[in-house]
Design a protein around this motif. Structure first.
Motif, mmCIF file in Angstrom:
data_model
loop_
_atom_site.group_PDB
_atom_site.id
_atom_site.type_symbol
_atom_site.label_atom_id
_atom_site.label_comp_id
_atom_site.label_asym_id
_atom_site.label_seq_id
_atom_site.Cartn_x
_atom_site.Cartn_y
_atom_site.Cartn_z
ATOM 1 N N SER A 1 -7.035 1.361 -8.232
ATOM 2 C CA SER A 1 -8.008 1.935 -7.291
ATOM 3 C C SER A 1 -9.052 0.906 -6.878
ATOM 4 O O SER A 1 -9.498 0.886 -5.728
ATOM 5 C CB SER A 1 -8.696 3.153 -7.912
ATOM 6 O OG SER A 1 -9.404 2.779 -9.086
ATOM 7 N N SER B 1 2.412 9.274 -6.588
ATOM 8 C CA SER B 1 2.718 10.706 -6.430
ATOM 9 C C SER B 1 3.564 11.218 -7.593
ATOM 10 O O SER B 1 3.807 12.425 -7.696
ATOM 11 C CB SER B 1 3.459 10.936 -5.109
ATOM 12 O OG SER B 1 4.782 10.395 -5.162
ATOM 13 N N TYR C 1 2.719 1.648 -3.406
ATOM 14 C CA TYR C 1 1.815 2.092 -4.469
ATOM 15 C C TYR C 1 1.462 3.571 -4.319
ATOM 16 O O TYR C 1 1.507 4.347 -5.292
ATOM 17 C CB TYR C 1 0.552 1.233 -4.449
ATOM 18 C CG TYR C 1 -0.476 1.644 -5.470
ATOM 19 C CD1 TYR C 1 -0.261 1.404 -6.822
ATOM 20 C CD2 TYR C 1 -1.650 2.289 -5.084
ATOM 21 C CE1 TYR C 1 -1.205 1.782 -7.772
ATOM 22 C CE2 TYR C 1 -2.593 2.672 -6.023
ATOM 23 C CZ TYR C 1 -2.359 2.417 -7.366
ATOM 24 O OH TYR C 1 -3.293 2.807 -8.295
ATOM 25 N N ARG C 2 1.126 3.984 -3.128
ATOM 26 C CA ARG C 2 0.763 5.393 -2.907
ATOM 27 C C ARG C 2 1.932 6.311 -3.232
ATOM 28 O O ARG C 2 1.754 7.394 -3.806
ATOM 29 C CB ARG C 2 0.315 5.597 -1.458
ATOM 30 C CG ARG C 2 -1.090 5.076 -1.172
ATOM 31 C CD ARG C 2 -1.404 5.226 0.296
ATOM 32 N NE ARG C 2 -2.796 4.939 0.581
ATOM 33 C CZ ARG C 2 -3.276 4.781 1.812
ATOM 34 N NH1 ARG C 2 -2.463 4.872 2.849
ATOM 35 N NH2 ARG C 2 -4.557 4.516 2.008
ATOM 36 N N ARG C 3 3.125 5.897 -2.832
ATOM 37 C CA ARG C 3 4.326 6.702 -3.115
ATOM 38 C C ARG C 3 4.548 6.834 -4.623
ATOM 39 O O ARG C 3 4.837 7.914 -5.135
ATOM 40 C CB ARG C 3 5.547 6.053 -2.459
ATOM 41 C CG ARG C 3 5.605 6.218 -0.948
ATOM 42 C CD ARG C 3 6.402 7.449 -0.597
ATOM 43 N NE ARG C 3 6.463 7.696 0.831
ATOM 44 C CZ ARG C 3 7.219 8.652 1.367
ATOM 45 N NH1 ARG C 3 7.963 9.415 0.623
ATOM 46 N NH2 ARG C 3 7.218 8.846 2.674
ATOM 47 N N ASP D 1 -4.464 6.167 -11.290
ATOM 48 C CA ASP D 1 -4.736 5.276 -10.153
ATOM 49 C C ASP D 1 -5.194 3.912 -10.689
ATOM 50 O O ASP D 1 -6.350 3.513 -10.522
ATOM 51 C CB ASP D 1 -5.817 5.890 -9.254
ATOM 52 C CG ASP D 1 -5.917 5.231 -7.888
ATOM 53 O OD1 ASP D 1 -5.129 4.293 -7.624
ATOM 54 O OD2 ASP D 1 -6.774 5.639 -7.093
ATOM 55 N N LEU E 1 -7.637 -1.309 -4.098
ATOM 56 C CA LEU E 1 -7.561 -0.598 -2.813
ATOM 57 C C LEU E 1 -8.942 -0.397 -2.211
ATOM 58 O O LEU E 1 -9.139 -0.560 -1.004
ATOM 59 C CB LEU E 1 -6.868 0.750 -3.000
ATOM 60 C CG LEU E 1 -5.337 0.735 -3.010
ATOM 61 C CD1 LEU E 1 -4.801 2.121 -3.307
ATOM 62 C CD2 LEU E 1 -4.783 0.235 -1.687
ATOM 63 N N VAL F 1 0.831 -1.205 0.000
ATOM 64 C CA VAL F 1 0.000 0.000 0.000
ATOM 65 C C VAL F 1 0.865 1.254 0.000
ATOM 66 O O VAL F 1 0.642 2.198 -0.775
ATOM 67 C CB VAL F 1 -0.953 0.003 1.215
ATOM 68 C CG1 VAL F 1 -1.662 1.350 1.328
ATOM 69 C CG2 VAL F 1 -1.972 -1.123 1.103
#
Length: 372
Positions: free
Chosen positions: A102, A25, A20-22, A99, A105, A17
């Motif tokens: 998405s 960006s 992926y979020r990093r 994303d 997640l 998680v």
């Protein structure tokens, strides 16, 4: 069907998680960036040692390339840029899909949310009834909670008595803190004549089954002819005369000198005094009590000085704090197995309290004898 890399409570899923979020960006990302966020740090400079020595680095090294591989398969092989050598390699996502995972997640978050709803239903016996009825009002969840309670199907409970005076004010006060609303509060200070204050609520704290509201109060200084702000005022919930009123024409003031919840770090309970901070050594004259003290410490600074020795018949712990009624009450509650060794001021204070208790019982015993 592609495996959901984010599902589960494993370290790999947690690292997935964050990775992926990093990457989403569109900034350069390293293994160290992911590890720092996992450890709750603001930057890689705060890592206590080289990443190779960090716990669970093996899981990170396995899942990071899997996330990159999954993105390449989903978006295209050129969606990940790499730079640097093997020891300090950087990765950056440059794909057009902002994303791509998405759905994965959201599936995980929906499951987590359902788990949370289930927890609320099963643990309604732990929370004050006013919390449950306020935040689940007009929902099927409240119906299910009440149904489980009636059927005796709650899974989590509390030994604390939750039917305190004014407990129904709790959700309202919580929302005022959250929304930065100023209150007009009428309360009895130490059960004396009621006074009314303009109060800026900052923090709710429960101790020993009783709720306290901490914040700042406006006071008139007749000598300086101006209004001053006093921080850290403690208003026990059960000393309020009535439900507080919202004051709309006063600007909310955030705490300046006090930082919650660190404000309570050097005390037991909620009572703050300006006294000295002591290193308090406590001798424990029972192996059972020593074990109890280790598993349920009086204060978070408590450390073992001497393990229990069967030959000596005691063990010792030390803690660093300011003394108050809650501290002495906790010592007395645990009984004669505990002995404060030092410092002398603290030992003398507990001795004074013990002598006062003893004199009370001697007087009561004499009075009872005279009535026979």
């Amino acid at each position: 069907m592609q495996k959901n890399l984010f599902e589960g409570d494993s370290y790999k899923a947690q690292f997935a998680v964050i990775t992926y979020r990093r990457l989403m960006s569109h900034r350069w990302v390293t293994y160290s960036d992911v590890m720092a966020e996992f450890m709750g740090l603001d930057s890689t400079e705060q890592l206590p040692y080289d990443i190779s020595k960090c716990d669970h680095v093996g899981e990170l090294r396995k899942i990071f390339p899997l996330v990159c591989k999954a993105l390449k398969e989903k978006v295209g092989k050129d969606c990940i840029e790499e730079d640097g050598n093997n020891r300090n390699k950087h990765f950056r996502y440059v794909g057009k899909d902002g994303d791509p995972f998405s759905g994965m997640l959201k599936a995980v978050f929906r499951k987590d949310l359902n788990d949370y709803y289930q927890f609320c239903q099963d643990s309604s016996g732990f929370f004050p009834v006013s919390w449950i009825e306020h935040f689940f009002d007009k929902t099927l969840d409240l119906f299910e909670i009440k149904k489980k309670k009636e059927q005796g199907h709650e899974l989590i409970g509390s030994s604390m008595l939750r039917k305190h005076n004014n407990i129904e004010f709790l959700p309202f006060i919580y929302e005022c803190i959250r929304d930065h609303r100023v209150l007009k509060v009428a309360y009895h200070e130490k059960y004396q004549i009621a006074s009314t204050v303009i109060f800026h609520p900052h923090y709710l704290k429960e101790f020993n089954g009783r709720w306290h509201i901490f914040g700042s109060v406006e006071q008139k200084d007749s000598l300086l002819n101006k209004t001053i702000i006093k921080e850290g005022l403690n208003i026990p919930l059960d000393r309020m005369d009535e439900k507080p009123l919202i004051v709309n024409n006063v600007e909310y003031i955030l705490p300046n000198k006090i930082k919650y919840p660190e404000y309570f770090n050097d005390i037991v309970g909620v009572t703050h005094k300006n006294g000295e901070i002591y290193d308090i050594i406590i001798r424990i004259h029972s192996k059972y009590m020593f074990g109890l003290m280790e598993t349920k410490p009086i204060h978070h600074t408590q450390k073992t000085l001497k393990n229990f020795d069967d030959t000596l018949g005691y063990g010792e712990v030390v803690m660093n704090l300011r003394t108050n009624n809650e501290f002495f009450g906790r010592i007395l509650q645990l009984g004669c197995e505990l002995e404060i060794i030092s410092p002398k001021e603290v030992r003398d204070e507990i001795l004074h309290r013990i002598e006062q208790m003893r004199s009370r019982y001697i007087i009561a015993h004499t009075d009872n004898d005279s009535c026979d």
